[in-house]
Write a protein that holds these residues in place. Structure first.
Motif, mmCIF file in Angstrom:
data_model
loop_
_atom_site.group_PDB
_atom_site.id
_atom_site.type_symbol
_atom_site.label_atom_id
_atom_site.label_comp_id
_atom_site.label_asym_id
_atom_site.label_seq_id
_atom_site.Cartn_x
_atom_site.Cartn_y
_atom_site.Cartn_z
ATOM 1 N N GLU A 150 -39.880 13.091 18.205
ATOM 2 C CA GLU A 150 -38.955 12.979 19.326
ATOM 3 C C GLU A 150 -38.969 11.572 19.917
ATOM 4 O O GLU A 150 -37.912 11.003 20.203
ATOM 5 C CB GLU A 150 -39.322 14.009 20.409
ATOM 6 C CG GLU A 150 -39.138 15.452 19.953
ATOM 7 C CD GLU A 150 -39.539 16.440 21.026
ATOM 8 O OE1 GLU A 150 -39.862 16.006 22.160
ATOM 9 O OE2 GLU A 150 -39.526 17.642 20.745
ATOM 10 N N TRP A 151 -40.203 11.031 20.097
ATOM 11 C CA TRP A 151 -40.298 9.679 20.647
ATOM 12 C C TRP A 151 -39.776 8.642 19.659
ATOM 13 O O TRP A 151 -39.148 7.655 20.054
ATOM 14 C CB TRP A 151 -41.742 9.362 21.036
ATOM 15 C CG TRP A 151 -42.131 9.915 22.366
ATOM 16 C CD1 TRP A 151 -42.963 10.955 22.621
ATOM 17 C CD2 TRP A 151 -41.680 9.452 23.643
ATOM 18 N NE1 TRP A 151 -43.066 11.182 23.967
ATOM 19 C CE2 TRP A 151 -42.285 10.276 24.625
ATOM 20 C CE3 TRP A 151 -40.809 8.443 24.055
ATOM 21 C CZ2 TRP A 151 -42.059 10.107 25.986
ATOM 22 C CZ3 TRP A 151 -40.580 8.277 25.410
ATOM 23 C CH2 TRP A 151 -41.199 9.087 26.359
ATOM 24 N N ILE A 152 -40.012 8.863 18.388
ATOM 25 C CA ILE A 152 -39.521 7.924 17.373
ATOM 26 C C ILE A 152 -37.994 7.856 17.416
ATOM 27 O O ILE A 152 -37.398 6.772 17.333
ATOM 28 C CB ILE A 152 -40.015 8.342 15.962
ATOM 29 C CG1 ILE A 152 -41.526 8.114 15.854
ATOM 30 C CG2 ILE A 152 -39.280 7.542 14.881
ATOM 31 C CD1 ILE A 152 -42.123 8.612 14.544
ATOM 32 N N ASP A 153 -37.349 9.025 17.576
ATOM 33 C CA ASP A 153 -35.883 9.059 17.671
ATOM 34 C C ASP A 153 -35.405 8.314 18.924
ATOM 35 O O ASP A 153 -34.402 7.585 18.883
ATOM 36 C CB ASP A 153 -35.386 10.515 17.721
ATOM 37 C CG ASP A 153 -35.529 11.216 16.385
ATOM 38 O OD1 ASP A 153 -35.664 10.506 15.371
ATOM 39 O OD2 ASP A 153 -35.529 12.461 16.367
ATOM 40 N N ILE A 154 -36.115 8.515 20.034
ATOM 41 C CA ILE A 154 -35.741 7.845 21.288
ATOM 42 C C ILE A 154 -35.846 6.332 21.142
ATOM 43 O O ILE A 154 -34.941 5.573 21.530
ATOM 44 C CB ILE A 154 -36.632 8.337 22.447
ATOM 45 C CG1 ILE A 154 -36.307 9.801 22.772
ATOM 46 C CG2 ILE A 154 -36.440 7.462 23.690
ATOM 47 C CD1 ILE A 154 -37.246 10.427 23.782
ATOM 48 N N PHE A 155 -36.962 5.876 20.548
ATOM 49 C CA PHE A 155 -37.171 4.435 20.381
ATOM 50 C C PHE A 155 -36.167 3.839 19.394
ATOM 51 O O PHE A 155 -35.684 2.718 19.583
ATOM 52 C CB PHE A 155 -38.601 4.157 19.908
ATOM 53 C CG PHE A 155 -39.653 4.522 20.914
ATOM 54 C CD1 PHE A 155 -39.522 4.173 22.254
ATOM 55 C CD2 PHE A 155 -40.790 5.223 20.539
ATOM 56 C CE1 PHE A 155 -40.482 4.516 23.190
ATOM 57 C CE2 PHE A 155 -41.755 5.566 21.468
ATOM 58 C CZ PHE A 155 -41.598 5.212 22.801
ATOM 59 N N GLN A 156 -35.866 4.598 18.339
ATOM 60 C CA GLN A 156 -34.916 4.116 17.340
ATOM 61 C C GLN A 156 -33.521 3.991 17.945
ATOM 62 O O GLN A 156 -32.815 3.006 17.716
ATOM 63 C CB GLN A 156 -34.892 5.083 16.146
ATOM 64 C CG GLN A 156 -34.056 4.599 14.973
ATOM 65 C CD GLN A 156 -34.592 3.309 14.373
ATOM 66 O OE1 GLN A 156 -35.799 3.085 14.315
ATOM 67 N NE2 GLN A 156 -33.680 2.440 13.922
ATOM 68 N N HIS A 157 -33.168 4.979 18.741
ATOM 69 C CA HIS A 157 -31.856 4.949 19.404
ATOM 70 C C HIS A 157 -31.778 3.784 20.390
ATOM 71 O O HIS A 157 -30.753 3.082 20.461
ATOM 72 C CB HIS A 157 -31.628 6.284 20.137
ATOM 73 C CG HIS A 157 -30.290 6.369 20.804
ATOM 74 N ND1 HIS A 157 -29.090 6.426 20.103
ATOM 75 C CD2 HIS A 157 -29.943 6.396 22.132
ATOM 76 C CE1 HIS A 157 -28.083 6.485 20.947
ATOM 77 N NE2 HIS A 157 -28.563 6.475 22.198
ATOM 78 N N ALA A 158 -32.847 3.571 21.135
ATOM 79 C CA ALA A 158 -32.889 2.458 22.097
ATOM 80 C C ALA A 158 -32.826 1.123 21.368
ATOM 81 O O ALA A 158 -32.177 0.171 21.835
ATOM 82 C CB ALA A 158 -34.167 2.545 22.941
ATOM 83 N N GLU A 160 -31.362 0.498 18.527
ATOM 84 C CA GLU A 160 -30.001 0.288 18.041
ATOM 85 C C GLU A 160 -29.086 -0.232 19.150
ATOM 86 O O GLU A 160 -28.122 -0.953 18.881
ATOM 87 C CB GLU A 160 -29.453 1.601 17.471
ATOM 88 C CG GLU A 160 -30.137 2.022 16.183
ATOM 89 C CD GLU A 160 -29.708 3.414 15.733
ATOM 90 O OE1 GLU A 160 -28.919 4.054 16.492
ATOM 91 O OE2 GLU A 160 -30.150 3.851 14.659
ATOM 92 N N GLN A 161 -29.420 0.117 20.393
ATOM 93 C CA GLN A 161 -28.626 -0.335 21.533
ATOM 94 C C GLN A 161 -29.160 -1.639 22.137
ATOM 95 O O GLN A 161 -28.675 -2.085 23.165
ATOM 96 C CB GLN A 161 -28.614 0.756 22.621
ATOM 97 C CG GLN A 161 -27.877 2.014 22.209
ATOM 98 C CD GLN A 161 -27.833 3.041 23.335
ATOM 99 O OE1 GLN A 161 -28.696 3.059 24.213
ATOM 100 N NE2 GLN A 161 -26.800 3.886 23.315
ATOM 101 N N GLY A 162 -30.161 -2.185 21.492
ATOM 102 C CA GLY A 162 -30.742 -3.438 21.968
ATOM 103 C C GLY A 162 -31.663 -3.266 23.169
ATOM 104 O O GLY A 162 -31.937 -4.236 23.889
ATOM 105 N N LYS A 163 -32.130 -2.041 23.377
ATOM 106 C CA LYS A 163 -33.013 -1.761 24.518
ATOM 107 C C LYS A 163 -34.415 -1.317 24.073
ATOM 108 O O LYS A 163 -35.167 -0.744 24.842
ATOM 109 C CB LYS A 163 -32.399 -0.663 25.394
ATOM 110 C CG LYS A 163 -31.049 -1.032 25.983
ATOM 111 C CD LYS A 163 -30.487 0.122 26.811
ATOM 112 C CE LYS A 163 -29.134 -0.244 27.393
ATOM 113 N NZ LYS A 163 -28.549 0.889 28.180
#
Length: 213
Positions: A150-158, A160-163
């Motif tokens: 779950e955290w890996i998905d959150i970090f990956q998504h962030a 991709e958005q440059g965050k």
């Protein structure tokens, strides 16, 4: 007011109304009190060991604990457990040895030396336990960051958005604050239990110092 000061005031105010207590008798009182305090330190350390040992077995079936075991390698998990239990056993042995020394000492200087040693051992025990709590909690934080889907998905998504950097900074920032609060809670626990006994032990040391002088 400590024991010696109270006795001196009684002697000065009341003259011969109260029998004078010899330094040898005062030493016996302080010896007995110090031995009792160090015995309680030993007993509390044993109860603490038994409590956390039982807690570790009870939490082993907890879903969150089982989840963490999937993230942390078994060898690392076992090594941490053995290290933590080993520290407890080592210091329980040192507490026992110091208790025996205080119980069997037969002069003021040796008793004073044993009291100072007991205080130093307890202080080191508290410091090492706090370091272990911090290291274990921080390792858990890192393992969750690197392995929880779950955290890996959150970090990956962030990312991709440059965050990615901001989210990681927030994760570790909040995590370290939470760990710090956990360490403070443990420190307060040790301060309340062992600190109270150490203050009484140091008070005995100061009274013995007056006799020695």
């Amino acid at each position: 007011m400590d024991v010696l000061d109270k006795l001196k005031n009684d002697w000065q105010k009341n003259g011969d109304r109260y029998p004078r207590i010899s330094e040898h008798e005062i030493y016996g009182m302080l010896h007995k009190k110090s031995s009792s305090i160090v015995k309680w330190i030993l007993l509390i350390s044993i109860m603490e060991f038994a409590f956390f040992l039982a807690l570790s077995f009870l939490l082993s079936d907890n879903p969150n604990s089982a989840k963490m075991e999937n993230y942390i390698p078994a060898a690392v998990n076992i090594s941490i457990w053995v290290l933590d239990m080993g520290i407890n056993v080592c210091f329980m042995y040192l507490f026992f040895i110091n208790y025996r020394k205080i119980t069997n000492t037969d002069n003021i200087k040796n008793l004073m030396r044993s009291i100072l040693k007991a205080r130093k051992i307890v202080s080191r025990y508290i410091l090492i336990k706090l370091i272990v709590v911090f290291v274990i909690a921080f390792m858990s934080l890192v393992y969750v960051h690197n392995n929880d889907p779950e955290w890996i998905d959150i970090f990956q998504h962030a990312k991709e958005q440059g965050k990615g950097f901001v989210v990681n900074l927030m994760y570790y920032g909040i995590g370290i604050i939470a760990i710090s609060l956990l360490v403070v809670c443990f420190w307060l626990f040790y301060k309340l239990i062992y600190g109270f006994l150490l203050k009484r032990l140091y008070r005995n040391y100061q009274e013995l110092k007056k006799i020695e002088l």
